[in-house]
Design a protein around this motif. Structure first.
Motif, PDB file in Angstrom:
ATOM      1  N   THR A  63       0.829  -1.209   0.000  1.00  0.00           N
ATOM      2  CA  THR A  63       0.000   0.000   0.000  1.00  0.00           C
ATOM      3  C   THR A  63       0.864   1.261   0.000  1.00  0.00           C
ATOM      4  OG1 THR A  63      -0.223  -0.236   2.413  1.00  0.00           O
ATOM      5  CG2 THR A  63      -2.010  -1.083   1.037  1.00  0.00           C
ATOM      6  N   MET A  64       1.550   1.524   1.099  1.00  0.00           N
ATOM      7  CA  MET A  64       2.345   2.747   1.187  1.00  0.00           C
ATOM      8  C   MET A  64       3.832   2.508   0.916  1.00  0.00           C
ATOM      9  SD  MET A  64       2.346   3.263   5.342  1.00  0.00           S
ATOM     10  CE  MET A  64       3.178   4.831   5.249  1.00  0.00           C
ATOM     11  N   GLY A  65       4.242   1.240   0.873  1.00  0.00           N
ATOM     12  CA  GLY A  65       5.653   0.936   0.661  1.00  0.00           C
ATOM     13  C   GLY A  65       6.404   0.966   1.985  1.00  0.00           C
ATOM     14  N   MET A  66       7.112  -0.114   2.284  1.00  0.00           N
ATOM     15  CA  MET A  66       7.866  -0.187   3.544  1.00  0.00           C
ATOM     16  C   MET A  66       9.280   0.363   3.402  1.00  0.00           C
ATOM     17  SD  MET A  66       6.488  -1.530   6.404  1.00  0.00           S
ATOM     18  CE  MET A  66       7.703  -2.488   7.319  1.00  0.00           C
ATOM     19  N   ARG A  67       9.853   0.272   2.205  1.00  0.00           N
ATOM     20  CA  ARG A  67      11.265   0.604   2.036  1.00  0.00           C
ATOM     21  C   ARG A  67      11.470   1.971   1.404  1.00  0.00           C
ATOM     22  NH1 ARG A  67      15.203  -4.377   0.966  1.00  0.00           N
ATOM     23  NH2 ARG A  67      16.597  -2.581   0.850  1.00  0.00           N
ATOM     24  N   VAL A  68      12.572   2.607   1.773  1.00  0.00           N
ATOM     25  CA  VAL A  68      12.998   3.805   1.063  1.00  0.00           C
ATOM     26  C   VAL A  68      13.532   3.398  -0.307  1.00  0.00           C
ATOM     27  CG1 VAL A  68      13.553   5.029   3.185  1.00  0.00           C
ATOM     28  CG2 VAL A  68      15.328   3.690   2.044  1.00  0.00           C
ATOM     29  N   THR A  69      13.751   4.357  -1.186  1.00  0.00           N
ATOM     30  CA  THR A  69      14.300   4.036  -2.500  1.00  0.00           C
ATOM     31  C   THR A  69      15.746   3.563  -2.365  1.00  0.00           C
ATOM     32  OG1 THR A  69      15.147   6.262  -2.894  1.00  0.00           O
ATOM     33  CG2 THR A  69      12.847   5.818  -3.519  1.00  0.00           C
ATOM     34  N   GLU A  70      16.224   2.873  -3.370  1.00  0.00           N
ATOM     35  CA  GLU A  70      17.604   2.391  -3.341  1.00  0.00           C
ATOM     36  C   GLU A  70      18.584   3.554  -3.267  1.00  0.00           C
ATOM     37  OE1 GLU A  70      20.638  -0.199  -6.175  1.00  0.00           O
ATOM     38  OE2 GLU A  70      18.493  -0.669  -6.179  1.00  0.00           O
ATOM     39  N   ASP A  71      18.291   4.644  -3.991  1.00  0.00           N
ATOM     40  CA  ASP A  71      19.174   5.817  -3.947  1.00  0.00           C
ATOM     41  C   ASP A  71      19.251   6.407  -2.543  1.00  0.00           C
ATOM     42  OD1 ASP A  71      19.732   5.575  -6.614  1.00  0.00           O
ATOM     43  OD2 ASP A  71      18.308   7.118  -7.265  1.00  0.00           O
ATOM     44  N   ASP A  72      18.102   6.512  -1.860  1.00  0.00           N
ATOM     45  CA  ASP A  72      18.088   7.041  -0.502  1.00  0.00           C
ATOM     46  C   ASP A  72      18.820   6.118   0.459  1.00  0.00           C
ATOM     47  OD1 ASP A  72      16.733   9.326  -1.195  1.00  0.00           O
ATOM     48  OD2 ASP A  72      14.758   8.555  -0.655  1.00  0.00           O
ATOM     49  N   GLU A  73      18.672   4.825   0.264  1.00  0.00           N
ATOM     50  CA  GLU A  73      19.363   3.874   1.137  1.00  0.00           C
ATOM     51  C   GLU A  73      20.875   3.985   0.982  1.00  0.00           C
ATOM     52  OE1 GLU A  73      19.751  -0.960   1.753  1.00  0.00           O
ATOM     53  OE2 GLU A  73      17.916  -0.142   0.872  1.00  0.00           O
ATOM     54  N   VAL A  74      21.323   4.102  -0.257  1.00  0.00           N
ATOM     55  CA  VAL A  74      22.758   4.196  -0.503  1.00  0.00           C
ATOM     56  C   VAL A  74      23.306   5.531  -0.001  1.00  0.00           C
ATOM     57  CG1 VAL A  74      24.533   4.325  -2.304  1.00  0.00           C
ATOM     58  CG2 VAL A  74      22.720   2.602  -2.443  1.00  0.00           C
ATOM     59  N   ALA A  75      22.581   6.618  -0.268  1.00  0.00           N
ATOM     60  CA  ALA A  75      23.047   7.940   0.148  1.00  0.00           C
ATOM     61  C   ALA A  75      22.978   8.119   1.666  1.00  0.00           C
ATOM     62  CB  ALA A  75      22.219   9.024  -0.540  1.00  0.00           C
ATOM     63  N   GLY A  76      21.994   7.515   2.290  1.00  0.00           N
ATOM     64  CA  GLY A  76      21.861   7.617   3.740  1.00  0.00           C
ATOM     65  C   GLY A  76      20.436   7.915   4.146  1.00  0.00           C
ATOM     66  N   ILE A  77      19.874   7.035   4.954  1.00  0.00           N
ATOM     67  CA  ILE A  77      18.476   7.172   5.338  1.00  0.00           C
ATOM     68  C   ILE A  77      18.264   8.336   6.306  1.00  0.00           C
ATOM     69  CG2 ILE A  77      18.596   5.572   7.288  1.00  0.00           C
ATOM     70  CD1 ILE A  77      15.857   4.471   6.346  1.00  0.00           C
ATOM     71  N   ASP A  78      19.302   8.740   7.034  1.00  0.00           N
ATOM     72  CA  ASP A  78      19.156   9.881   7.950  1.00  0.00           C
ATOM     73  C   ASP A  78      18.753  11.142   7.201  1.00  0.00           C
ATOM     74  OD1 ASP A  78      19.842   8.269  10.030  1.00  0.00           O
ATOM     75  OD2 ASP A  78      21.750   9.238  10.481  1.00  0.00           O
ATOM     76  N   GLN A  79      19.480  11.442   6.152  1.00  0.00           N
ATOM     77  CA  GLN A  79      19.196  12.650   5.379  1.00  0.00           C
ATOM     78  C   GLN A  79      17.865  12.537   4.655  1.00  0.00           C
ATOM     79  OE1 GLN A  79      21.433  15.423   5.451  1.00  0.00           O
ATOM     80  NE2 GLN A  79      19.583  16.389   4.667  1.00  0.00           N
ATOM     81  N   ALA A  80      17.572  11.354   4.122  1.00  0.00           N
ATOM     82  CA  ALA A  80      16.351  11.166   3.341  1.00  0.00           C
ATOM     83  C   ALA A  80      15.091  11.245   4.197  1.00  0.00           C
ATOM     84  CB  ALA A  80      16.402   9.817   2.618  1.00  0.00           C
ATOM     85  N   GLU A  81      15.137  10.648   5.383  1.00  0.00           N
ATOM     86  CA  GLU A  81      13.933  10.548   6.211  1.00  0.00           C
ATOM     87  C   GLU A  81      13.828  11.631   7.284  1.00  0.00           C
ATOM     88  OE1 GLU A  81      11.226   7.981   6.141  1.00  0.00           O
ATOM     89  OE2 GLU A  81      12.046   8.205   4.125  1.00  0.00           O
ATOM     90  N   HIS A  82      14.968  12.186   7.714  1.00  0.00           N
ATOM     91  CA  HIS A  82      14.947  13.115   8.844  1.00  0.00           C
ATOM     92  C   HIS A  82      15.593  14.465   8.544  1.00  0.00           C
ATOM     93  CE1 HIS A  82      13.626   9.646  11.129  1.00  0.00           C
ATOM     94  NE2 HIS A  82      14.685   8.979  10.711  1.00  0.00           N
ATOM     95  N   ALA A  83      16.172  14.611   7.355  1.00  0.00           N
ATOM     96  CA  ALA A  83      16.814  15.864   6.945  1.00  0.00           C
ATOM     97  C   ALA A  83      17.894  16.296   7.935  1.00  0.00           C
ATOM     98  CB  ALA A  83      15.772  16.974   6.775  1.00  0.00           C
ATOM     99  N   GLU A  84      18.569  15.320   8.540  1.00  0.00           N
ATOM    100  CA  GLU A  84      19.623  15.593   9.510  1.00  0.00           C
ATOM    101  C   GLU A  84      20.715  14.540   9.368  1.00  0.00           C
ATOM    102  OE1 GLU A  84      17.347  17.230  13.449  1.00  0.00           O
ATOM    103  OE2 GLU A  84      16.938  15.146  12.867  1.00  0.00           O
ATOM    104  N   THR A  85      21.849  14.830   9.963  1.00  0.00           N
ATOM    105  CA  THR A  85      22.902  13.833  10.078  1.00  0.00           C
ATOM    106  C   THR A  85      23.373  13.787  11.529  1.00  0.00           C
ATOM    107  OG1 THR A  85      24.589  15.472   9.474  1.00  0.00           O
ATOM    108  CG2 THR A  85      23.713  14.088   7.699  1.00  0.00           C
ATOM    109  N   ALA A  86      23.887  12.638  11.930  1.00  0.00           N
ATOM    110  CA  ALA A  86      24.262  12.468  13.334  1.00  0.00           C
ATOM    111  C   ALA A  86      25.479  13.291  13.719  1.00  0.00           C
ATOM    112  CB  ALA A  86      24.517  10.983  13.616  1.00  0.00           C
ATOM    113  N   TYR A  87      26.393  13.473  12.790  1.00  0.00           N
ATOM    114  CA  TYR A  87      27.657  14.148  13.095  1.00  0.00           C
ATOM    115  C   TYR A  87      27.917  15.230  12.069  1.00  0.00           C
ATOM    116  CZ  TYR A  87      28.092   9.815  15.729  1.00  0.00           C
ATOM    117  OH  TYR A  87      27.854   8.756  16.568  1.00  0.00           O
TER     118      TYR A  87
END
Length: 446
Positions: A394-418
């Motif tokens: 229905t809504m899709g469980m996974r992020v796109t492959e590009d977002d996964e490779v680039a980093g899910i923090d930036q894609a999903e939260h617009a932030e980075t840990a460090y």
């Protein structure tokens, strides 16, 4: 959990000591969820750190609200068919009296409610470690709400609710081997079989980015687990809670040492990740069994769990399921071991008179444990896989492959840990020093 049985002539009165103790235990269990977030957060790569932290923290919000609205009623209300509870007076918690006691005990209903709430919060958070790097945060949040409703709340009633079929059968689960750890571990396996592997699984290095963070998280979990386990007797009047406290420490120590010894023999090194993982495996295994076994039995439970869980974490490479942070290997396997070993090591001198095989009780308790273990495992695995399948379609469980490779923090939260931009190194340093070096070269030429 202790059985809620009392005689009318022995009606308990509110105990300030037990009430205060249980509120402290509730706070300790709450601390375990941030501790779990740090434990998992250190185990992932830098680009997934914040997402991993948030997958645990969001459970604090979602499950709390659901528990107040209807979860407590479903888990501990009046039994219906040995499968589910219900008490309309508990919806929203506004009809519970301040000094109304939990039946058979000396603590208020509110105290029991909030203690059990903390269990309900951490259980779905445990699942998140298997799904690192690849799940949409919105889909995960909805999964928590659905899973808590159709899996955790009913299973909690089976195991701990008066009238629940496992409770009535005599399945021993002092603090959550079936309801928490097998439940979460089986759910993790069900979900990852649906959503698939991370990009680069078994090809790219996916090492923990911060082992100190892992050790911090493991330490917080170990500390909070004393409230998780000792508090599950709901009081301090007969010494059983003290036995559980002692056995928690003993089994955890034994499991950590056993994991490290296995690791040294198998891989040639004592690792910090192994120490942290071994400690958690011991905590998991003693959770259902610690009120039923002796301290020597706790050593056995911890040592067995330490070795077998260390062996189990490698199964994902053999069978090809991507359990990112070893939720299946530690929580599912550890929960199964801790629950089944009751059938061998129960002394009959702790929380109940039930005796295991090694104490003359035959296999009666073992078969009861098997019923609880495999029923919860099958139910959670199947229903969790169905929920993940529906959400994925229905809504899709996974992020796109590009977002996964680039980093899910930036894609999903617009932030980075460090933030390394002000660290004075790398690209920033090169950008500053290059013009200076060029200017100096011109002066020398002149």
């Amino acid at each position: 959990m202790a059985p809620a049985i009392t005689l009318a002539a022995e009606a308990p009165k509110l105990s300030a000591a037990n009430t205060g103790f249980m509120l402290i235990c509730s706070a300790l269990v709450m601390l375990m969820t941030p501790g779990l977030a740090f434990f998992y957060g250190g185990m992932v790569r830098v680009k997934s750190t914040l997402n991993m932290l948030m997958m645990s923290f969001i459970s604090l919000g979602i499950v709390t609200i659901l528990w107040v609205l209807y979860g407590f009623s479903m888990a501990f209300g009046t039994d219906s068919g040995s499968l589910i509870g219900w008490n309309s007076d508990w919806l929203g918690l506004d009809k519970i009296g301040l000094t109304e006691l939990w039946p058979g005990y000396t603590i208020p209903v509110f105290v029991f409610m909030v203690f059990q709430l903390m269990f309900a919060i951490i259980t779905p958070a445990l699942i998140s470690g298997a799904l690192a790097d690849r799940v949409k945060f919105s889909a995960w949040a909805l999964f928590i709400a659905l899973w808590a409703t159709v899996v955790y709340f009913p299973v909690a009633h089976w195991v701990w609710g008066a009238g629940g079929w496992a409770f009535e059968l005599g399945v021993i689960d002092f603090a959550g081997g079936t309801a928490v750890h097998i439940n979460a571990g089986a759910a993790a396996l069900g979900v990852i079989l649906v959503i698939g592997k991370r990009v680069g699984f078994k090809k790219d290095p996916m090492r923990p980015h911060s082992l100190p963070l892992v050790m911090l998280g493991a330490g917080l979990l170990w500390f909070g687990w004393f409230g998780f386990n000792a508090g599950s007797w709901l009081g301090n009047d007969d010494g059983v809670g003290a036995l559980m406290f002692v056995n928690t420490q003993i089994a955890t120590a034994a499991a950590m040492l056993a994991w490290l010894i296995y690791e040294k023999i198998r891989h040639g090194a004592f690792t910090t990740l192994g120490a942290a993982s071994g400690a958690v495996a011991g905590l998991v295994a003693i959770t259902p069994s610690g009120g039923a076994v002796t301290p020597l039995g706790a050593i056995a439970v911890g040592a067995i769990a330490g070795v077998l869980c260390a062996m189990a974490v490698g199964l994902k490479y053999r069978f090809g399921y991507d359990d990112s942070l070893d939720v299946v290997g530690v929580h599912l396997v550890g929960g199964v071991l801790g629950s089944l070993l009751i059938g061998f090591f129960a002394s009959g001198k702790g929380q109940s008179t039930a005796e295991g095989l090694f104490y003359g009780g035959g296999l009666t308790q073992f078969w009861k444990q098997c019923a609880g273990v495999f029923a919860v495992l099958a139910y959670s695995l199947i229903v969790s896989a169905i929920l993940a399948f529906i959400l994925d379609k229905t809504m899709g469980m996974r992020v796109t492959e590009d977002d996964e490779v680039a980093g899910i923090d930036q894609a999903e939260h617009a932030e980075t840990a460090y933030d390394f931009s002000g660290a004075g190194g790398g690209a920033a340093k090169t950008a500053v020093t290059a013009p200076v070096a060029a200017a100096a070269s011109k002066k020398v030429d002149a």
